[in-house]
Design a protein around this motif. Structure first.
Motif, PDB file in Angstrom:
ATOM      1  N   ILE A  64     -46.464  14.870  -5.803  1.00  0.00           N
ATOM      2  CA  ILE A  64     -46.513  13.996  -6.981  1.00  0.00           C
ATOM      3  C   ILE A  64     -45.784  12.674  -6.747  1.00  0.00           C
ATOM      4  O   ILE A  64     -45.374  11.996  -7.686  1.00  0.00           O
ATOM      5  CB  ILE A  64     -45.973  14.694  -8.245  1.00  0.00           C
ATOM      6  CG1 ILE A  64     -44.530  15.163  -8.072  1.00  0.00           C
ATOM      7  CG2 ILE A  64     -46.862  15.835  -8.643  1.00  0.00           C
ATOM      8  CD1 ILE A  64     -43.945  15.726  -9.365  1.00  0.00           C
ATOM      9  N   GLY A  65     -45.640  12.298  -5.472  1.00  0.00           N
ATOM     10  CA  GLY A  65     -45.176  10.965  -5.151  1.00  0.00           C
ATOM     11  C   GLY A  65     -43.694  10.732  -5.281  1.00  0.00           C
ATOM     12  O   GLY A  65     -43.260   9.594  -5.508  1.00  0.00           O
ATOM     13  N   LEU A  66     -42.881  11.768  -5.106  1.00  0.00           N
ATOM     14  CA  LEU A  66     -41.428  11.618  -5.172  1.00  0.00           C
ATOM     15  C   LEU A  66     -40.759  11.842  -3.818  1.00  0.00           C
ATOM     16  O   LEU A  66     -39.538  12.003  -3.747  1.00  0.00           O
ATOM     17  CB  LEU A  66     -40.828  12.601  -6.200  1.00  0.00           C
ATOM     18  CG  LEU A  66     -41.198  12.358  -7.663  1.00  0.00           C
ATOM     19  CD1 LEU A  66     -40.544  13.408  -8.550  1.00  0.00           C
ATOM     20  CD2 LEU A  66     -40.797  10.955  -8.117  1.00  0.00           C
ATOM     21  N   ASP A  67     -41.545  11.834  -2.754  1.00  0.00           N
ATOM     22  CA  ASP A  67     -40.978  12.082  -1.426  1.00  0.00           C
ATOM     23  C   ASP A  67     -40.119  10.914  -0.948  1.00  0.00           C
ATOM     24  O   ASP A  67     -39.358  11.056   0.017  1.00  0.00           O
ATOM     25  CB  ASP A  67     -42.083  12.373  -0.410  1.00  0.00           C
ATOM     26  CG  ASP A  67     -43.208  11.363  -0.468  1.00  0.00           C
ATOM     27  OD1 ASP A  67     -43.625  10.994  -1.581  1.00  0.00           O
ATOM     28  OD2 ASP A  67     -43.686  10.949   0.607  1.00  0.00           O
ATOM     29  N   HIS A  68     -40.193   9.771  -1.633  1.00  0.00           N
ATOM     30  CA  HIS A  68     -39.379   8.628  -1.241  1.00  0.00           C
ATOM     31  C   HIS A  68     -37.943   8.720  -1.763  1.00  0.00           C
ATOM     32  O   HIS A  68     -37.078   7.955  -1.338  1.00  0.00           O
ATOM     33  CB  HIS A  68     -40.000   7.342  -1.786  1.00  0.00           C
ATOM     34  CG  HIS A  68     -39.985   7.260  -3.290  1.00  0.00           C
ATOM     35  ND1 HIS A  68     -40.895   7.940  -4.070  1.00  0.00           N
ATOM     36  CD2 HIS A  68     -39.163   6.598  -4.156  1.00  0.00           C
ATOM     37  CE1 HIS A  68     -40.647   7.697  -5.346  1.00  0.00           C
ATOM     38  NE2 HIS A  68     -39.604   6.892  -5.424  1.00  0.00           N
TER      39      HIS A  68
END
Length: 252
Positions: free
Chosen positions: A124-128
């Motif tokens: 969900i795009g929180l790997d950063h």
């Protein structure tokens, strides 16, 4: 097969014991794992219903059964591990991103699934995110997605979602929807999902609960509800939703 969730005559008053009813006589059952969208205009009690199902608010009338057992046979802790609630306005616990992810495992004395947490965060795009950074410093959309993953790590049988995509941009919204649909498909999680996005409901849900006039007016499979709603209230709701969507598209 044991019914997953059974609701009989649930009701909530605005000002008990003599005040008006927010909703009443709400009866429904979930016999198999489904994604159910709960639709209706604002003020119908949809969020309150979720809080009742999560045992965060007490009903003023009615009963609930989970996996064939009355609510009185469950401790609040055991119920909330099985039926878990994600609020529209997420609350971050003190500490870091990792502290928040580990919180459910710590509180319920379970092992923390690091691999799964990383996979879902990436999906969900929180790997950063820096897991050592303060959770309070995240944006609203990041907090919402982190709160969702924090709850998913409990692996509840029933997931209660209160407009969890409302603060997300379109890419994050679509990624979150895919995660939840995949979760349901692979683990059989039942999802009760309050949303004001009829398109989201139409594409993700198998069942619709439509609330109006303080009641559950329609309990129908999604295709039937969107193609041929039974009540005039539902038809008017869908007409207004279509008009709003068209006007917003025109603004863009």
């Amino acid at each position: 097969m044991t019914t997953i969730l059974q609701l009989e005559g649930l009701g909530k008053q605005l000002h008990p014991p003599d005040g008006p009813w927010l909703f009443r006589d709400f009866s429904a059952s979930v016999a198999e794992p489904l994604i159910i969208s709960i639709l209706g205009k604002s003020g119908q009690g949809k969020s309150t219903l979720l809080r009742i199902l999560g045992r965060l608010t007490a009903p003023d009338r009615g009963s609930m059964r989970l996996q064939g057992r009355d609510v009185s046979q469950w401790t609040p802790e055991a119920w909330r591990m099985t039926v878990s609630y994600v609020a529209q306005q997420p609350v971050m616990l003190p500490g870091s991103v990792e502290d928040n992810l580990r919180a459910a495992a710590f509180l319920h004395q379970r092992s923390f699934d690091l691999t799964q947490a990383r996979q879902w965060m990436e999906q969900i795009g929180l790997d950063h995110l820096d897991w050592n950074s303060g959770a309070q410093q995240l944006s609203g959309g990041e907090k919402q997605r982190l709160a969702l993953i924090r709850t998913l790590l409990l692996r509840p049988a029933v997931l209660l979602l209160d407009e969890v995509t409302s603060s997300l941009d379109s890419i994050s919204k679509q990624a979150t929807e895919r995660l939840l649909v995949d979760l349901h498909a692979h683990s059989g999680t039942t999802i009760l999902w309050v949303t004001h996005d009829w398109e989201e409901a139409r594409t993700t849900s198998q069942q619709i609960w439509f609330m109006a006039d303080g009641r559950l007016l329609e309990d129908a499979d999604s295709r039937t509800f969107f193609d041929s709603p039974r009540t005039e209230e539902a038809r008017a709701f869908l007409r207004s939703s279509h008009l709003l969507a068209e006007s917003l598209e025109g603004i863009r």
